[in-house]
Write a protein that holds these residues in place. Structure first.
Motif, PDB file in Angstrom:
ATOM      1  N   CYS A 130       0.834  -1.210   0.000  1.00  0.00           N
ATOM      2  CA  CYS A 130       0.000   0.000   0.000  1.00  0.00           C
ATOM      3  C   CYS A 130       0.868   1.259   0.000  1.00  0.00           C
ATOM      4  CB  CYS A 130      -0.926  -0.002   1.206  1.00  0.00           C
ATOM      5  SG  CYS A 130      -2.188  -1.289   1.157  1.00  0.00           S
ATOM      6  N   ALA A 131       1.991   1.217   0.724  1.00  0.00           N
ATOM      7  CA  ALA A 131       2.880   2.380   0.766  1.00  0.00           C
ATOM      8  C   ALA A 131       3.497   2.640  -0.607  1.00  0.00           C
ATOM      9  CB  ALA A 131       3.972   2.163   1.808  1.00  0.00           C
ATOM     10  N   VAL A 175      -7.547  -3.337   5.788  1.00  0.00           N
ATOM     11  CA  VAL A 175      -8.027  -2.004   6.173  1.00  0.00           C
ATOM     12  C   VAL A 175      -6.913  -1.235   6.884  1.00  0.00           C
ATOM     13  CG1 VAL A 175      -9.629  -0.755   7.678  1.00  0.00           C
ATOM     14  CG2 VAL A 175     -10.458  -2.658   6.280  1.00  0.00           C
ATOM     15  N   ALA A 176      -6.233  -1.900   7.809  1.00  0.00           N
ATOM     16  CA  ALA A 176      -5.139  -1.246   8.531  1.00  0.00           C
ATOM     17  C   ALA A 176      -3.997  -0.879   7.592  1.00  0.00           C
ATOM     18  CB  ALA A 176      -4.639  -2.176   9.640  1.00  0.00           C
ATOM     19  N   ALA A 177      -3.643  -1.801   6.681  1.00  0.00           N
ATOM     20  CA  ALA A 177      -2.561  -1.522   5.731  1.00  0.00           C
ATOM     21  C   ALA A 177      -2.930  -0.376   4.806  1.00  0.00           C
ATOM     22  CB  ALA A 177      -2.255  -2.785   4.918  1.00  0.00           C
ATOM     23  N   SER A 178      -4.181  -0.314   4.404  1.00  0.00           N
ATOM     24  CA  SER A 178      -4.624   0.748   3.495  1.00  0.00           C
ATOM     25  C   SER A 178      -4.587   2.106   4.173  1.00  0.00           C
ATOM     26  CB  SER A 178      -6.046   0.452   2.993  1.00  0.00           C
ATOM     27  OG  SER A 178      -6.098  -0.799   2.329  1.00  0.00           O
ATOM     28  N   ILE A 179      -5.044   2.145   5.427  1.00  0.00           N
ATOM     29  CA  ILE A 179      -5.068   3.417   6.146  1.00  0.00           C
ATOM     30  C   ILE A 179      -3.649   3.891   6.461  1.00  0.00           C
ATOM     31  CG2 ILE A 179      -5.745   4.535   8.296  1.00  0.00           C
ATOM     32  CD1 ILE A 179      -8.234   2.757   8.310  1.00  0.00           C
ATOM     33  N   PHE A 185      -0.363   8.742   2.148  1.00  0.00           N
ATOM     34  CA  PHE A 185       0.096   9.417   0.933  1.00  0.00           C
ATOM     35  C   PHE A 185      -1.060  10.108   0.210  1.00  0.00           C
ATOM     36  CE2 PHE A 185       3.307   6.131   1.705  1.00  0.00           C
ATOM     37  CZ  PHE A 185       4.448   6.931   1.725  1.00  0.00           C
ATOM     38  N   VAL A 186      -2.254   9.528   0.281  1.00  0.00           N
ATOM     39  CA  VAL A 186      -3.422  10.196  -0.293  1.00  0.00           C
ATOM     40  C   VAL A 186      -3.674  11.517   0.421  1.00  0.00           C
ATOM     41  CG1 VAL A 186      -5.924  10.045  -0.619  1.00  0.00           C
ATOM     42  CG2 VAL A 186      -4.479   8.060  -1.109  1.00  0.00           C
ATOM     43  N   VAL A 187      -3.512  11.524   1.746  1.00  0.00           N
ATOM     44  CA  VAL A 187      -3.672  12.759   2.514  1.00  0.00           C
ATOM     45  C   VAL A 187      -2.635  13.801   2.093  1.00  0.00           C
ATOM     46  CG1 VAL A 187      -3.464  13.765   4.828  1.00  0.00           C
ATOM     47  CG2 VAL A 187      -4.760  11.648   4.492  1.00  0.00           C
ATOM     48  N   ILE A 188      -1.397  13.373   1.888  1.00  0.00           N
ATOM     49  CA  ILE A 188      -0.346  14.299   1.463  1.00  0.00           C
ATOM     50  C   ILE A 188      -0.683  14.903   0.103  1.00  0.00           C
ATOM     51  CG2 ILE A 188       2.067  14.467   0.745  1.00  0.00           C
ATOM     52  CD1 ILE A 188       2.716  12.344   2.850  1.00  0.00           C
ATOM     53  N   VAL A 189      -1.150  14.067  -0.829  1.00  0.00           N
ATOM     54  CA  VAL A 189      -1.528  14.573  -2.154  1.00  0.00           C
ATOM     55  C   VAL A 189      -2.670  15.582  -2.024  1.00  0.00           C
ATOM     56  CG1 VAL A 189      -2.533  13.945  -4.386  1.00  0.00           C
ATOM     57  CG2 VAL A 189      -0.735  12.523  -3.383  1.00  0.00           C
TER      58      VAL A 189
END
Length: 461
Positions: A130-131, A175-179, A185-189
């Motif tokens: 996910c990362a 779910v944990a890995a995705s969050i 990184f989605v938040v950073i974008v």
């Protein structure tokens, strides 16, 4: 942007990669007896000599590890990695890069983590997957289609697997890995978009269309003709620019039978990438060599070759393999002899929106590149440029001077490029010494690789 300033469309990932070298240039400017131009040029040379090739080499190494994980021998894996690094335009984009080699590295790493997770069932690999996918978005937001395809197939494959671990536990793990992985990184974008454009959903492509596409909308291409041009056209076709891909076609069926999960992951990603960019107005990523947006897919397109290399070959197949690999390697070397915009400077009617010229063989940049090399060797370089009847500067379609063609029509390899830049005279010899040391290391590694390849060829034959 929302503050009236101009921002790059590219993601924050590339800026973060370049930040240390920018800082070095500023440090040299303040502490060393160098002018601003010389300090900046030093940082640029170090970036092109160290950073971009290192990223390309890292991608090749990850591909090598992926081949090993598939059960290939060390020699077969080395040969397959060498084909990716030397016989495809992955080589070109490791030298003249924007974000292609970085995205290719991360996508290949994501596939590696999928296999590691399937084999070892450790949550850390789901998080790393996910990362890696999240970091792709930092470099190019339009990589989202293939990122989403890989993510969904990986999760669906794990959910449908007949494992002893409870389905609920596996779901919570993802779910944990995705969050923790992808979500950060989605938040950073989103934050980066908000800071620049006042909206977390504004990637910058919309505001840039009026300036970078001359008023054209982002998605104006007809998908079927564009797909054909992306694959087969003389001017841009990925197969013509990377003939070694034809070997993958010969091994794809066997590859799918042996590695069903991997095939279910990589082929949807390739298809989604092709289809998405077939609607894109500037579908080739021009100015660029071949189709820039497809460069991150090259590790996936080359992977089926490992099956072909693992089997005994008849004489005809051996000749075909050697011929396609040799032709591909020559093409990749030719692609970096000069700046990639040389052919665009010689005919500026070839703007950032490809049109009918891509199907005209005499206008193909691949053909023109070899013609330019031949005329240069013969001492008959032509610095003229084809006139543009109706200029469109926003599409980079405007008449060029003889000097602009001359600047592009010089050998782009380091010593020659540095010697031709007036500002680099004071630094030429120190940089040349650094280049020679790096070249010696490269030659040593190449000799060892050739030895392994010869051993592999002997075992196959």
């Amino acid at each position: 942007g929302a503050d009236g300033k101009r921002y790059a469309v590219s993601g924050i990932g590339q800026s973060l990669c370049l930040a240390p070298f920018t800082a070095l240039g500023l440090l040299l400017e303040r502490t060393a007896p160098l002018g601003a131009d010389i300090a900046d040029l030093t940082a640029q040379f170090l970036t092109s000599l160290v950073l971009f090739p290192a990223i390309g080499a890292a991608g090749v190494w990850v591909f090598y590890r992926l081949a090993l994980l598939l059960g290939c021998s060390r020699r077969i894996s080395l040969v397959a990695a060498a084909l990716l690094g030397c016989a495809t335009m992955y080589f070109h984009y490791s030298v003249n890069t924007q974000e292609q080699s970085q995205t290719a590295l991360l996508l290949t790493a994501a596939i590696l983590f999928i296999l590691l997770y399937r084999q070892r069932r450790r949550s850390i690999y789901a998080w790393l997957l996910c990362a890696a996918l999240g970091m792709c978005l930092l470099f190019r937001a339009s990589s989202a289609p293939e990122v989403l395809a890989i993510y969904l197939v990986a999760v669906a494959g794990d959910m449908s697997a007949p494992e002893a671990t409870a389905l609920r536990k596996r779901l919570l793990n993802w779910v944990a890995a995705s969050i923790c992985g992808l979500g950060g990184f989605v938040v950073i974008v989103g934050w980066y978009n908000y800071v620049r454009f006042g909206s977390v959903f504004e990637l910058g492509y919309g505001p840039s269309a009026s300036t970078s596409l001359g008023g054209h909308r982002l998605f104006e291409s007809s998908p079927l003709p564009t797909l054909a041009a992306m694959l087969f056209s003389p001017g841009k076709g990925i197969i013509l620019y990377n003939p070694v891909i034809l070997l993958s076609v010969l091994g794809v069926l066997v590859f799918c039978r042996r590695h069903k999960l991997l095939a279910l992951v990589i082929f949807p990603a390739v298809v989604v990438n092709l289809v998405f960019h077939s609607f894109f107005t500037a579908w080739a990523g021009d100015y660029a060599w071949s189709v820039r947006y497809q460069a991150p897919m090259l590790p996936f397109l080359i992977l089926p070759i490992v099956v072909l290399l693992s089997r005994p070959m008849k004489a005809v197949m051996k000749a075909l393999v050697v011929s396609l690999v040799s032709i591909s390697c020559v093409i990749q070397v030719a692609s970096v002899v000069y700046n990639f915009n040389l052919e665009f400077s010689q005919n500026p009617n070839h703007c950032i929106i490809p049109d009918g010229w891509v199907w005209d063989w005499p206008q193909s940049h691949l053909r023109k590149r070899f013609e330019n090399i031949a005329t240069h060797i013969a001492g008959r370089r032509d610095f003229s440029s084809v006139p543009v009847a109706h200029e469109e500067p926003l599409l980079l379609k405007y008449n060029r001077s003889e000097q602009s063609v001359r600047n592009a029509y010089r050998v782009n390899l380091f010593p020659f490029k540095a010697a031709s830049a007036p500002a680099s005279a004071r630094l030429f010899y120190p940089l040349l010494c650094l280049w020679v040391v790096l070249l010696m290391g490269f030659c040593l590694v190449t000799l060892r690789l050739i030895k392994c390849c010869l051993g592999c060829a002997a075992s196959v034959l």
